[in-house]
Design an enzyme around this catalytic site. Structure first.
Site, mmCIF file in Angstrom:
data_model
loop_
_atom_site.group_PDB
_atom_site.id
_atom_site.type_symbol
_atom_site.label_atom_id
_atom_site.label_comp_id
_atom_site.label_asym_id
_atom_site.label_seq_id
_atom_site.Cartn_x
_atom_site.Cartn_y
_atom_site.Cartn_z
ATOM 1 N N ARG A 128 -22.917 -44.258 26.565
ATOM 2 C CA ARG A 128 -23.771 -44.966 25.591
ATOM 3 C C ARG A 128 -24.963 -45.647 26.263
ATOM 4 O O ARG A 128 -25.357 -46.764 25.906
ATOM 5 C CB ARG A 128 -22.966 -46.017 24.795
ATOM 6 C CG ARG A 128 -21.792 -45.464 24.049
ATOM 7 C CD ARG A 128 -22.184 -44.564 22.869
ATOM 8 N NE ARG A 128 -21.006 -43.922 22.351
ATOM 9 C CZ ARG A 128 -20.585 -42.697 22.756
ATOM 10 N NH1 ARG A 128 -21.283 -41.992 23.634
ATOM 11 N NH2 ARG A 128 -19.509 -42.176 22.251
ATOM 12 N N SER A 154 -19.594 -48.678 15.682
ATOM 13 C CA SER A 154 -18.755 -49.351 16.683
ATOM 14 C C SER A 154 -19.541 -50.493 17.298
ATOM 15 O O SER A 154 -20.633 -50.280 17.823
ATOM 16 C CB SER A 154 -18.380 -48.380 17.803
ATOM 17 O OG SER A 154 -17.638 -47.324 17.269
ATOM 18 N N GLU A 204 -22.168 -52.692 21.831
ATOM 19 C CA GLU A 204 -22.866 -51.412 21.784
ATOM 20 C C GLU A 204 -24.262 -51.558 21.148
ATOM 21 O O GLU A 204 -25.233 -51.062 21.707
ATOM 22 C CB GLU A 204 -22.016 -50.393 21.021
ATOM 23 C CG GLU A 204 -22.210 -48.989 21.559
ATOM 24 C CD GLU A 204 -21.252 -47.982 20.942
ATOM 25 O OE1 GLU A 204 -20.105 -47.919 21.381
ATOM 26 O OE2 GLU A 204 -21.679 -47.267 20.023
HETATM 27 C C1 LIG Z 1 -21.398 -46.249 10.284
HETATM 28 C C2 LIG Z 1 -21.948 -45.964 11.664
HETATM 29 C C3 LIG Z 1 -21.281 -45.094 12.504
HETATM 30 C C4 LIG Z 1 -21.768 -44.829 13.792
HETATM 31 N N1 LIG Z 1 -21.077 -43.972 14.587
HETATM 32 C C5 LIG Z 1 -21.509 -43.737 15.857
HETATM 33 C C6 LIG Z 1 -20.805 -42.830 16.715
HETATM 34 O O1 LIG Z 1 -19.828 -42.222 16.342
HETATM 35 N N2 LIG Z 1 -21.277 -42.649 17.974
HETATM 36 C C7 LIG Z 1 -22.392 -43.291 18.434
HETATM 37 O O2 LIG Z 1 -22.773 -43.063 19.589
HETATM 38 N N3 LIG Z 1 -23.081 -44.144 17.636
HETATM 39 C C8 LIG Z 1 -22.671 -44.390 16.369
HETATM 40 N N4 LIG Z 1 -23.354 -45.257 15.561
HETATM 41 C C9 LIG Z 1 -24.501 -45.998 16.110
HETATM 42 C C10 LIG Z 1 -25.864 -45.324 15.883
HETATM 43 O O3 LIG Z 1 -25.802 -44.429 14.812
HETATM 44 C C11 LIG Z 1 -26.372 -44.598 17.136
HETATM 45 O O4 LIG Z 1 -26.418 -45.463 18.243
HETATM 46 C C12 LIG Z 1 -27.768 -43.990 16.939
HETATM 47 O O5 LIG Z 1 -28.059 -43.242 18.084
HETATM 48 C C13 LIG Z 1 -28.884 -45.008 16.757
HETATM 49 O O6 LIG Z 1 -30.060 -44.314 16.355
HETATM 50 P P1 LIG Z 1 -31.215 -45.019 15.524
HETATM 51 O O7 LIG Z 1 -32.302 -44.022 15.315
HETATM 52 O O8 LIG Z 1 -30.678 -45.661 14.306
HETATM 53 O O9 LIG Z 1 -31.714 -46.107 16.573
HETATM 54 P P2 LIG Z 1 -32.107 -47.647 16.320
HETATM 55 O O10 LIG Z 1 -30.894 -48.412 15.906
HETATM 56 O O11 LIG Z 1 -33.286 -47.744 15.433
HETATM 57 O O12 LIG Z 1 -32.509 -48.063 17.793
HETATM 58 C C14 LIG Z 1 -31.564 -48.036 18.845
HETATM 59 C C15 LIG Z 1 -32.340 -48.127 20.174
HETATM 60 O O13 LIG Z 1 -33.107 -46.935 20.331
HETATM 61 C C16 LIG Z 1 -34.488 -47.269 20.503
HETATM 62 N N5 LIG Z 1 -35.285 -46.193 19.892
HETATM 63 C C17 LIG Z 1 -35.110 -45.599 18.686
HETATM 64 N N6 LIG Z 1 -35.999 -44.609 18.527
HETATM 65 C C18 LIG Z 1 -36.765 -44.574 19.660
HETATM 66 C C19 LIG Z 1 -37.853 -43.777 20.117
HETATM 67 N N7 LIG Z 1 -38.383 -42.799 19.379
HETATM 68 N N8 LIG Z 1 -38.393 -44.042 21.336
HETATM 69 C C20 LIG Z 1 -37.878 -45.030 22.114
HETATM 70 N N9 LIG Z 1 -36.857 -45.823 21.742
HETATM 71 C C21 LIG Z 1 -36.308 -45.593 20.535
HETATM 72 C C22 LIG Z 1 -34.655 -48.626 19.834
HETATM 73 O O14 LIG Z 1 -35.767 -49.321 20.364
HETATM 74 C C23 LIG Z 1 -33.346 -49.275 20.225
HETATM 75 O O15 LIG Z 1 -33.426 -49.705 21.541
HETATM 76 C C24 LIG Z 1 -22.936 -45.490 14.238
HETATM 77 C C25 LIG Z 1 -23.637 -46.339 13.376
HETATM 78 C C26 LIG Z 1 -23.160 -46.569 12.089
HETATM 79 C C27 LIG Z 1 -23.925 -47.483 11.191
#
Ligand SMILES: Cc1cc2nc3c(=O)[nH]c(=O)nc-3n(C[C@H](O)[C@H](O)[C@H](O)COP(=O)(O)OP(=O)(O)OC[C@H]3O[C@@H](n4cnc5c(N)ncnc54)[C@H](O)[C@@H]3O)c2cc1C
Length: 365
Positions: A167, A239, A348
């Site tokens: 992660r 998580s 996380e």
């Molecule tokens: C119900 C639920 C279930 C989930 N299950 C999992 C799972 O099974 N496994 C898992 O690993 N995660 C899980 N997650 C967490 C999440 O979905 C992941 O971590 C996902 O990768 C986050 O992506 P995001 O686009 O929403 O990023 P954000 O939450 O918007 O940002 C996360 C980070 O990424 C950075 N970021 C985003 N886009 C860019 C970009 N283009 N350039 C540079 N930096 C960027 C942001 O600045 C921040 O630091 C879950 C979340 C929820 C709500």
């Protein structure tokens, strides 16, 4: 400058936790030019930048973010190369991740099916090295296209240079690189990776011995829908704590604490789960199990509640929790777990707009 700047935009509507304050300045970036102009505007105004993807792994502070939030909405799914064995698929940073998985499975491309129904965008998936059921994005990344804020140009990073870990990646907590796109290597003739107990149980119940690619996606979606809260209904960031990846010595320390503070049945359970979740080079203990034995299911502070079905998830009941509620619940959980097991839980999701003094307070053991 030619971009559509907004002010005081509530971030609670752009995150799956549905909490926290506004972005002082806000802009949407649909391409590299938008990224460049947004970054140079922030530089000129001397305000900090936060890059937002799908907002599914964030806790935004109640006062919000004092600078410019750039929401990345760069689109695109493009085949760069295809042969009998594999496909190189270029995906824009703003593409919703589950759309990518759905597309790959429909085309018969293997490699990301176990990551079905993870929220967020491709950009966030890369930054967090997201994963599930024994697969993480690192295993299919060929290269990542980024915009380097420091030198003001676009570059490519091959997978080995991305420093992917559990992660984590080079791009995490790193303001220098903005992700534009990534190129994924997907296989045409893959094999199922179904070693996790939930997945094995699902196929045994359905009498499926050799699942197809689409069987696997259907299984993962079904398991996740039963286990995880739908962010449209109940706010969360998935998580909340990292699972424990222990050395043999750390495992021994944990076992000693569990032996001292719990009964023989709990010690036997620990020994039982020790080999249940295959991870190379570490002993994986699910944090959900730790939280359960510490009696933390259903624990709450205000409207911030530990999810009963899966205690590794913290939820925002009725959208009434503040970020302060969530972080005080985190403090309570970490202190209880530390006292009973000696484990220091790591978060996380990422904290946005919090001061260091505040963070230190929430994390005091
Ligand atoms: C119900 C639920 C279930 C989930 N299950 C999992 C799972 O099974 N496994 C898992 O690993 N995660 C899980 N997650 C967490 C999440 O979905 C992941 O971590 C996902 O990768 C986050 O992506 P995001 O686009 O929403 O990023 P954000 O939450 O918007 O940002 C996360 C980070 O990424 C950075 N970021 C985003 N886009 C860019 C970009 N283009 N350039 C540079 N930096 C960027 C942001 O600045 C921040 O630091 C879950 C979340 C929820 C709500």
């Amino acid at each position: 400058m030619n971009f559509n700047l907004e002010e005081n935009v509530p971030l609670k509507n752009l995150t799956t936790f549905h909490l926290g304050g506004p972005a002082r300045y806000f802009v949407v970036a649909e391409n590299l030019e938008d990224l460049k102009s947004s970054v140079s505007w922030a530089k000129e105004k001397e305000v900090p930048v936060f890059v937002l993807g799908g907002g599914s792994n964030l806790v935004v502070s109640d006062i919000g973010f004092p600078g410019l939030v750039i929401q990345v909405k760069i689109a695109g799914l493009e085949i760069l190369h295809e042969d009998e064995e594999q496909v190189l698929l270029k995906v824009g940073a703003g593409v919703r991740w589950d759309e990518v998985v759905d597309h790959a499975v429909a085309c018969g491309w293997w490699g990301i099916e176990n990551m079905s129904l993870i929220y967020g965008t491709l950009g966030g998936i890369i930054v967090q090295n997201a994963g599930a059921y024994g697969t993480e994005i690192a295993s299919v990344v060929n290269h990542v296209e980024i915009y380097d804020r420091e030198v003001g140009e676009a570059k490519e990073f091959f997978a080995d240079d991305c420093h992917f870990g559990y992660r984590s990646s080079l791009f995490q907590n790193n303001e220098r690189y903005l992700i534009i796109a990534a190129v994924l290597e997907l296989k045409k003739n893959g094999t199922p990776n179904i070693k996790y107990p939930d997945v094995i149980k699902y196929f045994a119940e359905k009498n499926i011995t050799v699942p197809s690619l689409s069987d696997i996606r259907t299984a993962i979606v079904s398991i996740r829908q039963n286990k995880l809260p739908d962010p449209e209904v109940l706010g969360s960031a998935g998580s909340f704590f990292k699972n424990l990846l222990l050395t043999p010595e750390e495992y021994q320390n944990l076992k000693e604490k569990i032996t001292a503070n719990f009964n023989a049945e709990t010690v036997a359970q620990l020994e039982g789960i020790k080999n249940k979740f295959p991870v190379v080079g570490a002993i994986k203990i699910p944090t959900a199990w730790i939280l359960d034995v510490c009696g933390l299911k259903g624990e709450r502070v205000g409207a911030a509640v530990v999810y009963e079905k899966q205690p590794i998830i913290l939820t925002n009941q009725d959208n009434a929790a503040t970020a302060d509620d969530i972080m005080n619940l985190v403090k309570k959980i970490r202190q209880t777990v530390f006292a009973k097991t000696g484990v220091k839980l790591e978060m996380e999701p990422e904290l946005v707009g919090f001061g260091q003094k505040e963070i230190d307070g929430y994390f005091r053991l």
